[in-house]
Design a protein around this motif. Structure first.
Motif, mmCIF file in Angstrom:
data_model
loop_
_atom_site.group_PDB
_atom_site.id
_atom_site.type_symbol
_atom_site.label_atom_id
_atom_site.label_comp_id
_atom_site.label_asym_id
_atom_site.label_seq_id
_atom_site.Cartn_x
_atom_site.Cartn_y
_atom_site.Cartn_z
ATOM 1 N N ILE A 1 0.747 -1.162 -0.130
ATOM 2 C CA ILE A 1 0.002 0.128 -0.088
ATOM 3 C C ILE A 1 1.045 1.188 -0.200
ATOM 4 C CG2 ILE A 1 -1.952 -1.220 0.984
ATOM 5 C CD1 ILE A 1 -1.157 0.022 3.896
ATOM 6 N N GLU B 1 -2.071 5.883 2.134
ATOM 7 C CA GLU B 1 -2.971 4.837 2.357
ATOM 8 C C GLU B 1 -2.916 4.221 3.729
ATOM 9 O OE1 GLU B 1 -3.779 3.442 -2.563
ATOM 10 O OE2 GLU B 1 -2.685 2.276 -0.933
ATOM 11 N N GLY C 1 -7.727 4.471 -1.712
ATOM 12 C CA GLY C 1 -6.844 4.739 -2.777
ATOM 13 C C GLY C 1 -6.964 6.226 -3.363
ATOM 14 N N GLY D 1 -3.648 -1.047 -6.412
ATOM 15 C CA GLY D 1 -4.473 0.000 -6.610
ATOM 16 C C GLY D 1 -4.419 0.692 -7.711
#
Length: 317
Positions: A168, A172, A190, A285
């Protein structure tokens, strides 16, 4: 430059970015910086002012009529100024091109304020394909093991395990709340406020359970953040970057190790372990699979090994 001195058309565009397109405040600030710079530069050129003092140029009186008089050549002149005088990298100039394209697209497509989008044909400088910088497995292991015994080690270990296992972004990570985690799944917000669900593996669960036993009490208002400072506040991306830097200095002393490079490490290791590109796209993402494909690079050593293992390598003429 303060918000009050911005021309109205620029203020309107910046509001559109955050309220309609969901851009972050950080992205909005970058767009503002780029557009203020281009307006100041082009006004300085028109008024024959020295470009080394463009920070003094007042752009509060810029109107849509002034913008209508600009040409594609003006935009290229600005990019030349950025390259030659400001010594901006190709990547920095490419960002400015993206900003200009977005702004003029808004003026023509959303507001119908101009008849011609001069930025439509604006070309960005070519960027060399850069391999993502990442830690190898041995370095990552040393990095993680060095956290033990540090102040706030349980919290820091949990954050690093999330970065390395989930891939991540640091923003985030900081925006995670206690209620973001349900069972073994975490909901990540995101870019563009897009939600995705990521699975927590055993390493993340073990680190999380250990951290929650000694987590600091949140003393703010609103939703309770997962990662809390000693003062009881939500951790910022700058604080997490400092934590990564301190761990790196003690463990590896790699040049400029950042949370983003830990994300690169996670993605690269997952791909090497057999993750398919679509799964990796979801985990990271990415809105486009093209972004994810930077992790499909193959190491020179691996290429050499493949060539050496070619059965025809055993043929002797």
């Amino acid at each position: 430059m303060t918000q009050g001195k911005l021309p109205k058309i620029l203020k309107d565009f910046l509001i559109y970015l955050t309220t309609i397109t969901g851009k972050s405040q950080r992205t909005r600030n970058e767009y503002q910086y780029d557009l203020v710079l281009v307006f100041r530069f082009l006004k300085a050129v028109q008024e024959d002012l020295p470009t080394n003092e463009i920070h003094k140029v007042d752009i509060s009186d810029i109107t849509i009529d002034w913008i209508k008089e600009l040409s594609l050549e003006d935009l290229y002149l600005f990019l030349e100024y950025c390259e030659v005088q400001r010594q901006n990298s190709a990547a920095a100039r490419a960002r400015k091109v993206a900003t200009l394209k977005s702004f003029f697209k808004y003026l023509k497509g959303k507001r119908r304020l101009i008849d011609e989008n001069i930025a439509e044909e604006l070309e960005a400088p070519k960027l060399g394909k850069r391999k993502p910088v990442y830690l190898n497995m041995e370095e990552a292991t040393v990095f993680i093991h060095s956290i033990e015994g540090r102040l706030h080690s349980k919290r820091d270990l949990c954050m690093m395990m999330f970065l390395l296992n989930l891939g991540i972004r640091v923003t985030e990570l900081c925006s995670l709340n206690l209620n973001s985690i349900q069972d073994r799944k975490v909901t990540v917000i995101g870019k563009g406020n897009k939600e995705r669900t990521v699975y927590l593996n055993d390493a993340c669960m073990t680190a999380l359970e250990s951290y929650l036993k000694e987590r600091h009490i949140f003393k703010g208002s609103g939703e309770e953040p997962l990662f809390v400072s000693q003062k009881g506040t939500r951790l910022t991306r700058q604080t997490v970057a400092k934590i990564v830097k301190k761990i790196n200095v003690a463990a590896l002393q790699r040049d400029n190790l950042t949370p983003h490079k830990l994300r690169h490490t996670s993605a690269t290791m997952m791909y090497k372990a057999g993750a398919d590109i679509r799964s990796l796209q979801h985990i990271l993402g990415h809105s486009s699979v093209a972004t994810t494909q930077i992790y499909t690079h193959i190491e020179d050593e691996q290429i050499q090994e493949v060539m050496n293992n070619n059965p025809f390598n055993n043929l002797i003429m």
